[in-house]
Design an enzyme around this catalytic site. Structure first.
Site, short mmCIF file in Angstrom:
data_model
loop_
_atom_site.label_atom_id
_atom_site.label_comp_id
_atom_site.label_asym_id
_atom_site.label_seq_id
_atom_site.Cartn_x
_atom_site.Cartn_y
_atom_site.Cartn_z
N CYS A 91 -2.40 -1.83 -5.74
CA CYS A 91 -3.75 -1.35 -6.02
C CYS A 91 -4.27 -1.95 -7.32
O CYS A 91 -3.65 -1.78 -8.36
CB CYS A 91 -3.76 0.18 -6.14
SG CYS A 91 -3.40 1.02 -4.60
N CYS B 71 0.20 3.19 -2.50
CA CYS B 71 0.05 1.73 -2.38
C CYS B 71 0.74 1.00 -3.52
O CYS B 71 0.73 -0.21 -3.59
CB CYS B 71 -1.42 1.32 -2.25
SG CYS B 71 -2.42 1.53 -3.71
N CYS C 278 -4.39 3.43 0.84
CA CYS C 278 -2.96 3.47 1.16
C CYS C 278 -2.60 2.08 1.69
O CYS C 278 -3.48 1.24 1.87
CB CYS C 278 -2.60 4.60 2.12
SG CYS C 278 -3.30 4.53 3.77
#
Length: 139
Positions: free
Chosen positions: A92, A88, A14
């Site tokens: 990511c 995220c 996250c």
């Protein structure tokens, strides 16, 4: 799956690595023992783990107070069996051959423990399903 090489690994990601991913990692470590390698990271890690998340997990007997947010690295993603993102977004990294899942979970940042409990409980439910999938029941 008995050898270390074949042990599945899960990376929870996250943004701040302070709430959802820390709770998920705490549950997976607690419920799966050493059957699954557990990692968590954030694209922009916070200074500390969310105190409401720590309190909510303590209520169910899991201590995540000693954890600290970690920066997400391409190596952590590439070496994981499953990468579970929790908001995220585009931060990511994506690698071929890695299984990705996105768990749409409310961000506990800035919320009190009362608001974090339902998020915690949803994470636990998803973790139980994940363990059932990754670790076939013995016999």
């Amino acid at each position: 799956m008995t050898s270390a090489a074949s042990k599945p690994s899960v990376l929870f990601v996250c943004v701040h690595n302070a709430g959802r991913s820390q709770m998920a990692a705490g549950f997976l470590s607690h419920l799966a023992g050493d059957a699954i390698e557990v990692r968590s990271a954030g694209s922009a890690p916070a200074e500390t783990v969310n105190s409401a998340a720590v309190e909510a997990m303590a209520e169910v007997g899991i201590d995540i107070s000693a954890q600290s947010p970690k920066i997400l690295t391409p190596d952590a993603v590439e070496s994981s069996t499953v990468v579970i993102t929790m908001g995220c977004g585009d931060a990511c990294p994506v690698f071929p051959g890695v299984s990705y899942r996105d768990w749409a979970l409310e961000d506990p940042a800035g919320k009190g423990v009362e608001a974090v409990r339902p998020i915690r409980d949803e994470i636990r439910s998803r973790i139980e399903d994940l363990i059932a999938e990754l670790v076939p029941a013995a016999g």
